[in-house]
Design a protein around this motif. Structure first.
Motif, PDB file in Angstrom:
ATOM      1  N   GLU A 385       0.810  -1.227   0.000  1.00  0.00           N
ATOM      2  CA  GLU A 385       0.000   0.000   0.000  1.00  0.00           C
ATOM      3  C   GLU A 385       0.837   1.268   0.000  1.00  0.00           C
ATOM      4  OE1 GLU A 385      -2.878  -0.471   3.185  1.00  0.00           O
ATOM      5  OE2 GLU A 385      -4.158  -1.665   1.843  1.00  0.00           O
ATOM      6  N   GLY A 386       2.085   1.181   0.460  1.00  0.00           N
ATOM      7  CA  GLY A 386       2.925   2.382   0.493  1.00  0.00           C
ATOM      8  C   GLY A 386       3.942   2.261   1.602  1.00  0.00           C
ATOM      9  N   PRO A 387       4.591   3.372   1.974  1.00  0.00           N
ATOM     10  CA  PRO A 387       5.567   3.307   3.059  1.00  0.00           C
ATOM     11  C   PRO A 387       4.881   3.060   4.395  1.00  0.00           C
ATOM     12  CG  PRO A 387       5.327   5.565   2.252  1.00  0.00           C
ATOM     13  CD  PRO A 387       4.478   4.705   1.375  1.00  0.00           C
ATOM     14  N   SER A 388       5.594   2.455   5.319  1.00  0.00           N
ATOM     15  CA  SER A 388       5.081   2.233   6.665  1.00  0.00           C
ATOM     16  C   SER A 388       4.838   3.580   7.344  1.00  0.00           C
ATOM     17  CB  SER A 388       6.104   1.401   7.448  1.00  0.00           C
ATOM     18  OG  SER A 388       6.051   1.736   8.811  1.00  0.00           O
ATOM     19  N   ARG A 389       3.803   3.650   8.153  1.00  0.00           N
ATOM     20  CA  ARG A 389       3.474   4.928   8.805  1.00  0.00           C
ATOM     21  C   ARG A 389       4.500   5.316   9.844  1.00  0.00           C
ATOM     22  NH1 ARG A 389      -2.692   3.392   9.760  1.00  0.00           N
ATOM     23  NH2 ARG A 389      -3.280   3.353   7.569  1.00  0.00           N
ATOM     24  N   ASP A 410      11.719  -3.966  -1.326  1.00  0.00           N
ATOM     25  CA  ASP A 410      11.627  -2.921  -2.328  1.00  0.00           C
ATOM     26  C   ASP A 410      10.527  -3.319  -3.312  1.00  0.00           C
ATOM     27  OD1 ASP A 410      12.110  -0.755  -3.834  1.00  0.00           O
ATOM     28  OD2 ASP A 410      13.867  -1.590  -4.870  1.00  0.00           O
ATOM     29  N   ALA A 411       9.433  -2.589  -3.292  1.00  0.00           N
ATOM     30  CA  ALA A 411       8.329  -2.913  -4.204  1.00  0.00           C
ATOM     31  C   ALA A 411       7.476  -1.669  -4.379  1.00  0.00           C
ATOM     32  CB  ALA A 411       7.487  -4.050  -3.634  1.00  0.00           C
ATOM     33  N   THR A 412       6.746  -1.626  -5.498  1.00  0.00           N
ATOM     34  CA  THR A 412       5.913  -0.448  -5.740  1.00  0.00           C
ATOM     35  C   THR A 412       4.513  -0.658  -5.194  1.00  0.00           C
ATOM     36  OG1 THR A 412       5.634  -1.389  -7.912  1.00  0.00           O
ATOM     37  CG2 THR A 412       6.990   0.606  -7.767  1.00  0.00           C
ATOM     38  N   PRO A 413       3.875   0.418  -4.706  1.00  0.00           N
ATOM     39  CA  PRO A 413       2.502   0.318  -4.235  1.00  0.00           C
ATOM     40  C   PRO A 413       1.603  -0.258  -5.338  1.00  0.00           C
ATOM     41  CG  PRO A 413       3.429   2.433  -3.612  1.00  0.00           C
ATOM     42  CD  PRO A 413       4.446   1.765  -4.501  1.00  0.00           C
ATOM     43  N   GLY A 414       0.737  -1.186  -4.932  1.00  0.00           N
ATOM     44  CA  GLY A 414      -0.150  -1.823  -5.901  1.00  0.00           C
ATOM     45  C   GLY A 414       0.347  -3.195  -6.310  1.00  0.00           C
ATOM     46  N   ALA A 415       1.633  -3.480  -6.070  1.00  0.00           N
ATOM     47  CA  ALA A 415       2.178  -4.799  -6.402  1.00  0.00           C
ATOM     48  C   ALA A 415       1.799  -5.793  -5.304  1.00  0.00           C
ATOM     49  CB  ALA A 415       3.694  -4.715  -6.525  1.00  0.00           C
ATOM     50  N   THR A 416       1.728  -7.078  -5.678  1.00  0.00           N
ATOM     51  CA  THR A 416       1.544  -8.126  -4.683  1.00  0.00           C
ATOM     52  C   THR A 416       2.870  -8.856  -4.539  1.00  0.00           C
ATOM     53  OG1 THR A 416      -0.741  -8.371  -5.383  1.00  0.00           O
ATOM     54  CG2 THR A 416       0.156 -10.140  -4.041  1.00  0.00           C
ATOM     55  N   VAL A 417       3.389  -8.917  -3.318  1.00  0.00           N
ATOM     56  CA  VAL A 417       4.706  -9.533  -3.108  1.00  0.00           C
ATOM     57  C   VAL A 417       4.633 -10.547  -1.968  1.00  0.00           C
ATOM     58  CG1 VAL A 417       5.931  -7.467  -3.913  1.00  0.00           C
ATOM     59  CG2 VAL A 417       5.467  -7.741  -1.480  1.00  0.00           C
ATOM     60  N   PRO A 418       5.483 -11.582  -2.033  1.00  0.00           N
ATOM     61  CA  PRO A 418       5.524 -12.546  -0.928  1.00  0.00           C
ATOM     62  C   PRO A 418       6.328 -11.964   0.238  1.00  0.00           C
ATOM     63  CG  PRO A 418       7.030 -13.216  -2.690  1.00  0.00           C
ATOM     64  CD  PRO A 418       6.398 -11.931  -3.145  1.00  0.00           C
ATOM     65  N   VAL A 419       5.762 -12.054   1.411  1.00  0.00           N
ATOM     66  CA  VAL A 419       6.438 -11.513   2.595  1.00  0.00           C
ATOM     67  C   VAL A 419       6.514 -12.613   3.651  1.00  0.00           C
ATOM     68  CG1 VAL A 419       6.267  -9.846   4.499  1.00  0.00           C
ATOM     69  CG2 VAL A 419       5.726  -9.125   2.163  1.00  0.00           C
ATOM     70  N   GLU A 420       7.718 -12.796   4.167  1.00  0.00           N
ATOM     71  CA  GLU A 420       7.900 -13.759   5.257  1.00  0.00           C
ATOM     72  C   GLU A 420       7.567 -13.045   6.559  1.00  0.00           C
ATOM     73  OE1 GLU A 420      11.882 -15.282   5.498  1.00  0.00           O
ATOM     74  OE2 GLU A 420      11.445 -16.176   7.462  1.00  0.00           O
ATOM     75  N   GLY A 431       7.585  -8.191   8.898  1.00  0.00           N
ATOM     76  CA  GLY A 431       8.177  -9.222   8.047  1.00  0.00           C
ATOM     77  C   GLY A 431       9.208  -8.673   7.093  1.00  0.00           C
ATOM     78  N   ARG A 432       9.680  -9.563   6.205  1.00  0.00           N
ATOM     79  CA  ARG A 432      10.612  -9.132   5.170  1.00  0.00           C
ATOM     80  C   ARG A 432      10.202  -9.753   3.843  1.00  0.00           C
ATOM     81  NH1 ARG A 432      13.599 -13.643   7.457  1.00  0.00           N
ATOM     82  NH2 ARG A 432      14.192 -12.521   9.334  1.00  0.00           N
ATOM     83  N   MET A 433      10.423  -8.994   2.793  1.00  0.00           N
ATOM     84  CA  MET A 433      10.031  -9.476   1.480  1.00  0.00           C
ATOM     85  C   MET A 433      10.842 -10.710   1.139  1.00  0.00           C
ATOM     86  SD  MET A 433       9.484  -6.968  -1.696  1.00  0.00           S
ATOM     87  CE  MET A 433      10.055  -7.738  -3.179  1.00  0.00           C
ATOM     88  N   ALA A 434      10.141 -11.746   0.638  1.00  0.00           N
ATOM     89  CA  ALA A 434      10.805 -13.027   0.465  1.00  0.00           C
ATOM     90  C   ALA A 434      11.484 -13.176  -0.893  1.00  0.00           C
ATOM     91  CB  ALA A 434       9.813 -14.155   0.662  1.00  0.00           C
ATOM     92  N   ALA A 435      10.925 -12.575  -1.931  1.00  0.00           N
ATOM     93  CA  ALA A 435      11.516 -12.726  -3.264  1.00  0.00           C
ATOM     94  C   ALA A 435      11.075 -11.542  -4.094  1.00  0.00           C
ATOM     95  CB  ALA A 435      11.061 -14.038  -3.889  1.00  0.00           C
ATOM     96  N   HIS A 436      11.108 -11.714  -5.405  1.00  0.00           N
ATOM     97  CA  HIS A 436      10.712 -10.589  -6.227  1.00  0.00           C
ATOM     98  C   HIS A 436       9.219 -10.567  -6.488  1.00  0.00           C
ATOM     99  CE1 HIS A 436      14.441  -8.633  -6.555  1.00  0.00           C
ATOM    100  NE2 HIS A 436      15.046  -9.779  -6.828  1.00  0.00           N
ATOM    101  N   VAL A 437       8.773  -9.448  -7.022  1.00  0.00           N
ATOM    102  CA  VAL A 437       7.361  -9.216  -7.291  1.00  0.00           C
ATOM    103  C   VAL A 437       6.759 -10.359  -8.111  1.00  0.00           C
ATOM    104  CG1 VAL A 437       5.815  -7.592  -8.423  1.00  0.00           C
ATOM    105  CG2 VAL A 437       7.864  -6.759  -7.289  1.00  0.00           C
ATOM    106  N   THR A 438       5.601 -10.857  -7.635  1.00  0.00           N
ATOM    107  CA  THR A 438       4.952 -11.941  -8.377  1.00  0.00           C
ATOM    108  C   THR A 438       3.895 -11.437  -9.336  1.00  0.00           C
ATOM    109  OG1 THR A 438       3.395 -12.189  -6.582  1.00  0.00           O
ATOM    110  CG2 THR A 438       5.281 -13.690  -6.592  1.00  0.00           C
ATOM    111  N   ALA A 439       3.410 -10.240  -9.102  1.00  0.00           N
ATOM    112  CA  ALA A 439       2.318  -9.773  -9.969  1.00  0.00           C
ATOM    113  C   ALA A 439       2.426  -8.265 -10.129  1.00  0.00           C
ATOM    114  CB  ALA A 439       0.982 -10.129  -9.373  1.00  0.00           C
TER     115      ALA A 439
END
Ligand code: 5AD
Ligand code: SF4
Length: 439
Positions: A385-389, A410-420, A431-439
């Protein structure tokens, strides 16, 4: 010309406010950062509880001051509080130039154009759906879609049916058309809005009749839509077909906001909710059986007239039985013109109400924290959704269960990413992003 809009209340109002901004900007108005710099001072109001009225009164006082300093400024008050005051608004608040109810967003342009000719109210309840108006969305990839307006329930505490009128559903083809247009404009998540979404369609003419389950399936099938949410269902109208549609439509998020209001069958009866504690619990079981990993949230009212210690204990035990992922808790507030407000004594002392709500909040939080832990250690799809508040170095997004996650990556708002998911509190995950953008 500049406008300043303050929005109060529910998501339905937030959605109407986006339309108001769209209409105003279409008329050539620009947003002003503060009220003092605005030619048009506008409010979209709420009146669900006395506290909503109080909050707005402070803001309206500010508009009165501005009007005294700059008589040319236009003050416009829309929404539910305006509707509830319609008989007296121009006499009680003579500095208000335009007033309109929640059904009149579509006539906003006309009202503003007419303002300088005469003070105009507009309190009909059968205005057009604001879905046909331009909108200025807060986030480009998320949108609200109104599927119905108004409410046919008679909950004895609730002012909504009085200020939003009888339920009217929007034809399915129109809803799907709007969602298709939104998807073409980059929207990936829609939240379907209605006062009681799952009584949708009953008022439509036979040729157009459709059910809420059909709306969910049809909206989920629109190309480009990755997440479908909705709010709110009434437990009395939540049928198996909706549960099946949720389970079988991957785009529909595994989250149900199911307002219980109370855990005491006796209080539920006085509230005219038309279900018992037992029926509510059965419904929860059916939802859990049908939708894997679903999250459940609710609304609870504390201190309804006549609520005894035993009734309140029933609400606590309901929370313990359901184990909600989250809950909004409210102190009962008598509303003029409602059955409870007019004919039931607000007899639970303020002190008792406060003690009860504190106990309830603590209980809700315990369960929410416990429930959130189930995600720790797993990797989940998160819509960014964007940067953390709290930490702009991190990102913020949501699981389909509607739980917020702050995470590194590192991902753009609107993307769906896997997060551990590495950590959980009662309201957010980390959490932390697990890999690259899936969608
Ligand atoms: N007092 C307290 N809470 C109320 N709600 C609605 N009316 C009242 C009232 N008079 C709560 C209900 C509803 C939520 C939107 O607000 O829990 O689900
Ligand atoms: Fe929304 Fe009810 Fe408030 Fe109106 S009164 S803005 S419908 S919560």
């Amino acid at each position: 010309m500049k406008y300043h809009l303050t929005s109060f209340g529910c998501q339905m109002n937030d959605h109407d406010s986006e339309r108001m901004r769209g209409v105003l900007e279409g008329l050539g108005y620009e947003a002003s950062a503060d009220r003092d710099g605005a030619d048009l001072i506008m409010f979209n109001t709420c009146t669900i509880r006395g506290s909503a009225d109080d909050r707005f009164m402070g803001n309206l006082g500010d508009a009165r001051r501005i009007k005294r300093e700059r008589p040319d400024a236009v003050v416009a008050v829309g929404g539910c509080w305006a509707q509830s005051q319609k008989d007296a608004i121009f006499t009680d608040y003579p500095f208000v130039d335009i007033a309109f109810g929640p059904g009149e967003v579509a006539r906003l342009g006309e009202l503003i154009a007419r303002e300088r000719i005469e003070a105009v109210g507009a309190f009909s309840l059968d205005g057009a759906f604001s879905g046909q108006l331009p909108a200025k969305r807060e986030r480009s990839f998320q949108a609200w879609v109104q599927i119905s307006v108004g409410c046919n329930c008679v909950c004895s505490y609730c002012i909504v049916p009085r200020v939003r009128g009888r339920e009217r559903s929007r034809p399915l083809a129109e809803i799907v058309g709007e969602v298709e247009a939104l998807a073409a404009d980059g929207v990936v998540e829609v939240t379907l809005l209605g006062q009681n979404v799952n009584s949708y369609g009953r008022d439509l003419p036979a040729a157009e009749r459709a059910t809420f389950a059909e709306v969910l399936r049809a909206v989920g099938a629109v190309d480009g839509i990755r997440r479908v949410r909705y709010t709110s269902p009434h437990p009395k109208d939540m049928r198996g077909d909706v549960i099946a549609a949720m389970a079988e439509t991957p785009e529909v998020c595994a989250h149900v906001h199911l307002p219980a209001q109370s855990g005491s069958t006796r209080v539920l009866k006085a509230m005219r909710r038309t279900y018992s504690r037992e029926r509510y619990l059965e419904l929860v079981q059916r939802i859990r059986d049908g939708i894997p990993d679903v999250s459940l949230t609710t609304d609870l009212i504390v201190g309804f007239p006549g609520e005894t210690d035993a009734d309140f204990a029933d609400t606590l035990s309901l929370v313990d039985e359901v184990r909600y992922d989250g809950a909004y808790t409210f102190l009962y507030s008598p509303r003029p013109g409602t059955e409870a407000g007019e004919s039931m004594d607000d007899d639970v002392p303020a002190e008792v109400k406060r003690e009860r709500i504190q106990e309830l909040i603590a209980d809700v939080q315990d369960h929410a924290r416990e429930r959130a832990r189930r995600f720790v250690g797993s990797t989940r799809d998160v819509l960014v959704e964007g940067p953390s508040r709290t930490d702009p170095q991190r990102l913020r997004g949501r699981l389909e269960q509607n739980i917020a996650v702050n995470f590194t990556g590192d991902a753009t708002p609107g993307a769906t990413v896997p997060v551990e998911i590495t950590d959980a509190t009662s309201t957010t995950l980390a959490g932390r992003m697990a890999a690259h953008v899936t969608a």
